[in-house]
Design a protein around this motif. Structure first.
Motif, mmCIF file in Angstrom:
data_model
loop_
_atom_site.group_PDB
_atom_site.id
_atom_site.type_symbol
_atom_site.label_atom_id
_atom_site.label_comp_id
_atom_site.label_asym_id
_atom_site.label_seq_id
_atom_site.Cartn_x
_atom_site.Cartn_y
_atom_site.Cartn_z
ATOM 1 N N VAL A 8 39.189 31.305 31.714
ATOM 2 C CA VAL A 8 38.766 30.329 30.709
ATOM 3 C C VAL A 8 37.351 30.645 30.256
ATOM 4 O O VAL A 8 36.546 31.177 31.019
ATOM 5 N N GLY A 9 37.081 30.329 29.000
ATOM 6 C CA GLY A 9 35.753 30.507 28.438
ATOM 7 C C GLY A 9 35.340 29.248 27.700
ATOM 8 O O GLY A 9 36.187 28.506 27.197
ATOM 9 N N ALA A 10 34.038 29.010 27.632
ATOM 10 C CA ALA A 10 33.504 27.800 27.000
ATOM 11 C C ALA A 10 32.880 28.123 25.656
ATOM 12 O O ALA A 10 32.083 29.057 25.540
ATOM 13 N N GLY A 38 32.303 31.390 31.539
ATOM 14 C CA GLY A 38 33.526 30.882 32.149
ATOM 15 C C GLY A 38 33.929 31.746 33.317
ATOM 16 O O GLY A 38 33.099 32.394 33.939
ATOM 17 N N ASP A 47 42.807 24.213 33.261
ATOM 18 C CA ASP A 47 41.828 25.025 32.528
ATOM 19 C C ASP A 47 40.484 24.299 32.452
ATOM 20 O O ASP A 47 39.431 24.889 32.665
ATOM 21 N N LEU A 51 36.864 25.438 34.095
ATOM 22 C CA LEU A 51 35.708 25.690 33.241
ATOM 23 C C LEU A 51 34.515 24.838 33.666
ATOM 24 O O LEU A 51 33.383 25.332 33.744
ATOM 25 N N GLU A 54 33.187 26.485 36.864
ATOM 26 C CA GLU A 54 32.524 27.764 36.603
ATOM 27 C C GLU A 54 31.148 27.564 35.969
ATOM 28 O O GLU A 54 30.201 28.254 36.331
ATOM 29 N N ALA A 65 34.936 19.567 29.274
ATOM 30 C CA ALA A 65 35.839 20.492 28.600
ATOM 31 C C ALA A 65 36.729 19.706 27.647
ATOM 32 O O ALA A 65 37.221 18.631 27.977
ATOM 33 N N CYS A 89 33.523 22.835 24.588
ATOM 34 C CA CYS A 89 32.883 22.069 25.656
ATOM 35 C C CYS A 89 31.644 21.379 25.110
ATOM 36 O O CYS A 89 30.990 21.889 24.198
#
Length: 139
Positions: A8-10, A38, A47, A51, A54, A65, A89
């Motif tokens: 996952v990425g923010a 992430g 997910d 996130l 992380e 998120a 986010c």
């Protein structure tokens, strides 16, 4: 080893800028590259939970998120499929600090496009370029 790696990425934005982090130069994959912050989703985590965890570990911040901005699937050199899920986010508390990354920057699109990024992050930048940071279209 499974055949899929879920990461996952923010997407944390502030006006026309967004937060990106730099991998350590010693990182075996994509050393020194810039990416959306992430990490891996652990078994049993959603997910959003992954996130939030992380970003707490890597940057020392609390985030909320939200909805998915983009999902990207790219093959990895080890044969697994990288399933990269980028969520919007909102920064709830704290100031981002590079606790488990080499550096952090707030970048606009032109600044981000001038940097080396992993393959999975390229479609995210393309989506920002085509639809903007405030796009409500879901993928």
């Amino acid at each position: 080893m499974g055949d899929r790696l879920v990461v996952v990425g923010a997407l944390i934005s502030d006006g026309d800028r967004f937060l990106m982090t730099q991998r350590y130069d010693s990182d075996p994959s994509w050393p020194g590259c810039w990416e959306f912050p992430g990490g891996k989703v652990e078994p049993g985590e959603s997910d959003g939970d992954a996130l939030e965890r992380e970003l707490r570990e890597e940057l020392g911040v609390e985030v909320q998120a939200g909805e998915r901005f983009l999902r990207v699937e790219v093959p990895r050199p080890d044969g697994r499929l990288l399933d990269f899920r980028v969520l919007r986010c909102v920064l709830r508390s704290g100031t981002p600090q590079p606790l488990e990354v080499q550096a952090i920057r707030w970048l606009d699109l032109a600044g981000a496009k001038a940097l080396a990024v992993p393959r999975a992050d390229e479609p995210v930048l393309a989506r920002i370029e085509s639809d903007g940071l405030d796009s409500s279209r879901l993928d």
